[in-house]
Motif scaffolding. Structure first.
Motif, PDB file in Angstrom:
ATOM      1  N   VAL A 162       8.729   2.440   3.491  1.00 38.31           N
ATOM      2  CA  VAL A 162       9.659   3.084   2.722  1.00 38.31           C
ATOM      3  C   VAL A 162       9.298   4.545   2.652  1.00 38.31           C
ATOM      4  O   VAL A 162       8.002   4.825   2.095  1.00 38.31           O
ATOM      5  CB  VAL A 162       9.940   2.496   1.259  1.00 38.31           C
ATOM      6  CG1 VAL A 162      10.936   3.340   0.448  1.00 38.31           C
ATOM      7  CG2 VAL A 162      10.057   1.026   1.673  1.00 38.31           C
ATOM      8  N   VAL A 163       9.933   5.431   3.386  1.00 42.13           N
ATOM      9  CA  VAL A 163       9.419   6.802   3.393  1.00 42.13           C
ATOM     10  C   VAL A 163      10.273   7.681   2.510  1.00 42.13           C
ATOM     11  O   VAL A 163      11.700   7.646   2.499  1.00 42.13           O
ATOM     12  CB  VAL A 163       9.703   7.610   5.054  1.00 42.13           C
ATOM     13  CG1 VAL A 163       9.314   8.844   5.071  1.00 42.13           C
ATOM     14  CG2 VAL A 163       9.236   6.458   5.883  1.00 42.13           C
ATOM     15  N   ASP A 181       6.533  11.007  -4.264  1.00 40.58           N
ATOM     16  CA  ASP A 181       5.833   9.702  -4.259  1.00 40.58           C
ATOM     17  C   ASP A 181       6.339   8.865  -5.428  1.00 40.58           C
ATOM     18  O   ASP A 181       6.546   7.755  -5.112  1.00 40.58           O
ATOM     19  CB  ASP A 181       4.402   9.834  -4.720  1.00 40.58           C
ATOM     20  CG  ASP A 181       3.749  10.924  -3.658  1.00 40.58           C
ATOM     21  OD1 ASP A 181       2.641  10.469  -2.843  1.00 40.58           O
ATOM     22  OD2 ASP A 181       4.118  12.144  -3.553  1.00 40.58           O
ATOM     23  N   GLY A 182       6.924   9.448  -6.545  1.00 36.37           N
ATOM     24  CA  GLY A 182       7.436   8.344  -7.670  1.00 36.37           C
ATOM     25  C   GLY A 182       8.987   7.787  -7.115  1.00 36.37           C
ATOM     26  O   GLY A 182       9.047   6.770  -7.308  1.00 36.37           O
ATOM     27  N   GLY A 240       0.787  -1.210   0.100  1.00 34.98           N
ATOM     28  CA  GLY A 240      -0.055  -0.097   0.105  1.00 34.98           C
ATOM     29  C   GLY A 240       0.914   1.189  -0.114  1.00 34.98           C
ATOM     30  O   GLY A 240       1.880   1.177   0.231  1.00 34.98           O
ATOM     31  N   ILE A 241       0.360   2.341  -0.246  1.00 36.76           N
ATOM     32  CA  ILE A 241       1.066   3.613  -0.214  1.00 36.76           C
ATOM     33  C   ILE A 241       0.183   4.634   0.413  1.00 36.76           C
ATOM     34  O   ILE A 241      -0.978   4.788  -0.074  1.00 36.76           O
ATOM     35  CB  ILE A 241       1.404   4.092  -1.502  1.00 36.76           C
ATOM     36  CG1 ILE A 241       2.409   5.407  -1.516  1.00 36.76           C
ATOM     37  CG2 ILE A 241       0.616   4.277  -2.885  1.00 36.76           C
ATOM     38  CD1 ILE A 241       3.237   5.740  -2.741  1.00 36.76           C
ATOM     39  N   HIS A 264       4.689  13.033   4.760  1.00 37.97           N
ATOM     40  CA  HIS A 264       5.407  12.549   3.665  1.00 37.97           C
ATOM     41  C   HIS A 264       4.950  11.218   3.088  1.00 37.97           C
ATOM     42  O   HIS A 264       4.107  10.459   3.858  1.00 37.97           O
ATOM     43  CB  HIS A 264       6.756  12.080   4.504  1.00 37.97           C
ATOM     44  CG  HIS A 264       7.766  13.120   4.785  1.00 37.97           C
ATOM     45  ND1 HIS A 264       7.429  14.013   5.750  1.00 37.97           N
ATOM     46  CD2 HIS A 264       8.798  13.744   4.072  1.00 37.97           C
ATOM     47  CE1 HIS A 264       8.672  14.756   6.125  1.00 37.97           C
ATOM     48  NE2 HIS A 264       9.333  14.676   5.004  1.00 37.97           N
ATOM     49  N   PRO A 265       5.284  10.556   1.980  1.00 37.35           N
ATOM     50  CA  PRO A 265       4.879   9.805   1.242  1.00 37.35           C
ATOM     51  C   PRO A 265       5.304   8.567   1.751  1.00 37.35           C
ATOM     52  O   PRO A 265       6.722   8.461   1.903  1.00 37.35           O
ATOM     53  CB  PRO A 265       5.247   9.950  -0.278  1.00 37.35           C
ATOM     54  CG  PRO A 265       6.179  10.710  -0.154  1.00 37.35           C
ATOM     55  CD  PRO A 265       6.219  11.719   0.953  1.00 37.35           C
ATOM     56  N   VAL A 266       4.606   7.423   2.077  1.00 42.25           N
ATOM     57  CA  VAL A 266       5.343   6.318   2.676  1.00 42.25           C
ATOM     58  C   VAL A 266       4.685   4.952   1.941  1.00 42.25           C
ATOM     59  O   VAL A 266       3.427   4.812   1.952  1.00 42.25           O
ATOM     60  CB  VAL A 266       4.991   6.235   4.227  1.00 42.25           C
ATOM     61  CG1 VAL A 266       5.726   4.940   4.674  1.00 42.25           C
ATOM     62  CG2 VAL A 266       5.319   7.337   5.042  1.00 42.25           C
TER      63      VAL A 266
END
Length: 480
Positions: free
Chosen positions: A451-452, A458-459, A191-192, A431-433
């Protein structure tokens, strides 16, 4: 021919587009599998069989007539039961809304359906999403397919279980304190949690409700590429969301094919402040090697968060109490319900204890929590000035039995409801994770890692997650 339930969304979409598979056959196979297996995990709350079959027939006609097809044409998708699909009940996991039927689609649902996806049902969630395991008084608990007697995580536990039991290829989740990442870890799926604002959330009457702590809507899937396709569809600005981000031109699907040999990865097994069971550490320690195998440079670090884990959790609860108190105000003013009085007995005891029976939050406490949040934010930003990514375990434990919560992790006493998560700092920071399967512990239960990425990168998160998947595939780990 390979069984439909094992196929990825991207492969299904490609074969449907090429005329090699029928959308009707795909949806029928998915509905049959849900009917046969949903009792194992209790992943789905509502199954929209008639609606899905009608949509599949329309999708098949579109293929036969040579019409333009979206990237998810004919692909079944599940929606979390905190979000609305027009004409379908949304219970919010609460007996207060057991028979509530939505009038219109949420924005991300409109986007998924416009891309050709077919909603086959709603997945289970704790009451109003308030919980890190999935249980409620409407449908009961959801278990991980790896051992249905143990929790699937929450609050998107139904989505995680539906994916891992191969009931659907893709599902939507949402994350205010770890609600995409926790079930991804417990169920061994990807998931993201996108950057805050990447996927718009149009809330009314309070358009600003998702700001504290940051709430994110995002994709969950068995493959990183499937999640990337979903994010391509779901992302983009919406004027109804004051925090929605402009389109920065990132090709999320393309990002999954990027090499990562120029990336610097920081690895912390505990974020410097969290206890983590040795079984989890061992799995994540091994999984981090996949970044090196893919060419990245990995360095073990001790992040300078500059506050204690108890401070982080206290700040989270401060924000959460204000947020859910506001929710109960909305139940009274908009829906005419009385959660503080006549309807109180319809609520779960944990909801009553956490919100209604806790001390009111003062404005001074709220602003002190903002200072803690700033300290956490600065620690994450400072670390990611030196590194492209930060990798940590998602949880300090593996899935545990229903009705139980950890009181101790690695010999350290923890708060039972949320003290075993390493997720909340990134709902403070936005932050995107990525939530990446790290492997199975010796007891056969899944372990996940976070994975941050840097702000709005995001890419990079998708590129690194896909690289791990290529080096250490997890597709064959799911139990039959």
């Amino acid at each position: 021919m390979t069984e439909i339930h094992t196929l990825s969304a991207t492969r299904l979409a490609r074969e449907i587009r090429n005329g090699d598979r029928s959308p009707v056959a795909v949806v029928d196979a998915v509905l049959d599998r849900i009917d046969a297996r949903n009792d194992r995990t209790n992943a789905f709350v509502t199954v929209t069989a008639d609606r899905a079959r009608e949509d599949a027939q329309a999708a098949e006609r579109a293929v036969e007539e040579g019409r333009s097809l979206g990237p998810l044409h004919g692909v079944p998708v599940a929606v979390k039961d905190l979000d609305d699909v027009a004409g379908v009940r949304t219970t919010f996991g609460s007996r207060l809304f057991e028979n509530n039927v939505a009038d219109e689609d949420d924005e991300f649902v409109r986007r998924l359906e416009a891309a050709g996806a077919i909603v086959v049902g709603k997945t289970n969630t704790p009451e109003f999403g308030l919980g890190c395991t999935t249980d409620n008084l409407v449908l009961g608990p959801t278990g991980t397919p790896f051992d249905p007697s143990k929790v699937a995580g929450g609050s998107s536990g139904g989505a995680g279980a539906a994916l891992a039991d191969q009931l659907v290829p893709i599902a939507q989740g949402s994350d205010t304190g770890g609600s995409i990442r926790t079930p991804a870890s417990c169920c061994g799926v990807f998931g993201i949690k996108p950057s805050f604002g990447r996927v718009p959330r149009v809330n009314r009457p309070d358009a600003f409700a998702d700001h504290t702590p940051f709430s994110h809507t995002g994709p969950m899937a068995r493959t990183v590429a499937d999640a990337a396709v979903m994010l391509d569809v779901m992302a983009g600005p919406d004027p109804g969301d004051p925090f929605s981000l402009p389109d920065d031109g990132t090709d999320y699907v393309g990002a999954t094919e990027r090499p990562i040999d120029d990336m610097q990865v920081a690895y912390s097994p505990d974020l410097g402040i969290y206890p983590v069971d040795q079984a989890v550490r061992d799995v994540v320690d091994g999984a981090v090697g996949a970044f090196e195998d893919a060419g990245a440079t990995v360095e073990r670090v001790d992040p300078d968060i500059d506050c204690e884990r108890e401070d982080v959790l206290h700040a989270f609860y401060t924000f959460a109490k204000v947020r859910w108190e506001s929710l109960f105000d909305n139940l009274e003013e908009v829906h005419g319900l009385d959660p503080r009085g006549a309807d109180r007995d319809l609520l779960r005891p944990v909801t009553v204890e956490t919100i209604l029976e806790s001390d009111p939050v003062t404005t001074r406490e709220y602003k002190r929590a903002d200072v803690t949040r700033t300290t956490v934010y600065d620690g994450v930003v400072d670390l990611l000035r030196e590194y492209d990514l930060l990798v940590t375990p998602t949880l300090g434990v593996t899935p545990f039995p229903h009705g139980e919560h950890p009181t101790e992790v690695d010999g350290v006493e923890v708060e039972p409801l949320r003290g075993w998560l390493l997720t909340q700092p990134f709902n403070f920071s936005g932050h995107p994770v990525g939530a990446v399967p790290a492997g199975l512990a010796d007891d056969g239960l899944p372990v996940g890692m976070q994975v941050v990425g840097r702000r709005h990168a995001d890419g990079d998160v998708l590129a690194a997650s896909a690289a791990v998947e290529r080096e250490r595939p997890w597709a064959d780990a799911y139990p039959e």
